[in-house]
Design an enzyme around this catalytic site. Sequence first.
Site, PDB file in Angstrom:
ATOM      1  N   SER A  31       8.019  -1.443   4.987  1.00  0.00           N
ATOM      2  CA  SER A  31       8.449  -1.951   3.674  1.00  0.00           C
ATOM      3  C   SER A  31       9.870  -1.496   3.375  1.00  0.00           C
ATOM      4  O   SER A  31      10.523  -2.028   2.474  1.00  0.00           O
ATOM      5  CB  SER A  31       7.503  -1.464   2.572  1.00  0.00           C
ATOM      6  N   LYS A  43       1.078   3.297  12.797  1.00  0.00           N
ATOM      7  CA  LYS A  43       0.261   2.214  12.212  1.00  0.00           C
ATOM      8  C   LYS A  43       0.734   0.887  12.780  1.00  0.00           C
ATOM      9  O   LYS A  43       1.942   0.667  12.929  1.00  0.00           O
ATOM     10  CB  LYS A  43       0.390   2.220  10.689  1.00  0.00           C
ATOM     11  N   GLU A  64      -0.229  -3.538  12.685  1.00  0.00           N
ATOM     12  CA  GLU A  64      -0.939  -4.574  11.933  1.00  0.00           C
ATOM     13  C   GLU A  64      -1.824  -5.425  12.849  1.00  0.00           C
ATOM     14  O   GLU A  64      -1.424  -5.787  13.956  1.00  0.00           O
ATOM     15  CB  GLU A  64       0.064  -5.485  11.208  1.00  0.00           C
ATOM     16  N   ASP A  94       5.119   3.285  10.652  1.00  0.00           N
ATOM     17  CA  ASP A  94       4.824   1.916  11.099  1.00  0.00           C
ATOM     18  C   ASP A  94       5.509   1.566  12.404  1.00  0.00           C
ATOM     19  O   ASP A  94       6.699   1.851  12.587  1.00  0.00           O
ATOM     20  CB  ASP A  94       5.314   0.912  10.040  1.00  0.00           C
ATOM     21  N   GLU A 137      -5.069  -4.004   3.064  1.00  0.00           N
ATOM     22  CA  GLU A 137      -4.107  -4.483   2.063  1.00  0.00           C
ATOM     23  C   GLU A 137      -4.571  -5.806   1.451  1.00  0.00           C
ATOM     24  O   GLU A 137      -4.877  -6.770   2.177  1.00  0.00           O
ATOM     25  CB  GLU A 137      -2.723  -4.657   2.725  1.00  0.00           C
TER      26      GLU A 137
HETATM   27  O1  KIV Z   1       5.121  -0.863   5.020  1.00  0.00           O
HETATM   28  C1  KIV Z   1       4.370  -0.468   4.115  1.00  0.00           C
HETATM   29  O2  KIV Z   1       4.788   0.077   3.095  1.00  0.00           O
HETATM   30  C2  KIV Z   1       2.939  -0.695   4.276  1.00  0.00           C
HETATM   31  C3  KIV Z   1       2.082  -0.582   3.052  1.00  0.00           C
HETATM   32  C4  KIV Z   1       2.217  -1.811   2.254  1.00  0.00           C
HETATM   33  C5  KIV Z   1       0.686  -0.264   3.374  1.00  0.00           C
HETATM   34  O3  KIV Z   1       2.487  -1.010   5.339  1.00  0.00           O
END
Ligand code: KIV
Length: 270
Positions: free
Chosen positions: A54, A121, A123, A92, A188
């Site tokens: 994000s 993390k 997706e 991420d 989410e």
């Molecule tokens: O990138 C991010 O902030 C996220 C959240 C929305 C869970 O993956």
Amino acid sequence: MTQISQDSTTPLSINDLQTMKQHGEKISCLTAYDASFSALINKAGIDAILVGDSLGMVIQGHPSTLPVTINDMVYHARCVSQANQRAFIIADLPFMSYTTPIIAAKNAAKLVQIGGAQMVKLEGARIETVRFLVELGIPVCGHLGLLPQLINQLGSYQVQGKTPVDAERILTEAHQLQDAGATLLVLECVPAALAKEISTQLNIPVIGIGAGVHCDGQVLVLYDMLNISITKRPRFSKNFMHNAPSIEEAIIAYHQAVKQALFPSIEHSF
Ligand code: KIV
């Protein structure tokens, strides 16, 4: 309820988050992208920090997360981990950085070795990739429901899992991720009832964002909950600066609201 290591600076591990789930203690998580906010979040006692892609929107000003590179993620993860004391750090894997298990492993290694992340993390139900990373010793957090990296396929950021078929698919994928070795799951923008079912069925902690109060924990984009995002705050988020005299107090208010299961309310759920 006694909270795990609440006043301590002992770093939290995935085992602590797992214990919180087992004891019914809610897990608080916020995104962060730099050292100053990392320090403030630590001071407030937040359990986990997500260095989210994000940052493409809130730091870099892009309309989506798609332009974010692995180098961007490593840089921001490193900034966050430098100032981290206690929070569990998740970072991420950005768009196109996990197209094969080998590519995922190379990029995940950068997030862990240079960025200081304790977990990566990714997706979607990338089962083989998750299994491969876990075999290599890299802890993985799954991410199901709304997948922002698929925005060009989805067309808009919408609630997912509203039809019985879609809900069943997400539930199945959640089990597949857990079976592949994922030890955390972000859900989410899914209906609260579906998130409750998934949180109940899975052994691993489920962290919700726009997924109702029954998840094992909550995460929000920091800039949304501080009301400083340049884009409109999503309906599921809340302005914690309202009534808070400082940023630190706003983060503490969020932490307490999550711990007491006061956030999200119906108004912030689907
Ligand atoms: O990138 C991010 O902030 C996220 C959240 C929305 C869970 O993956």
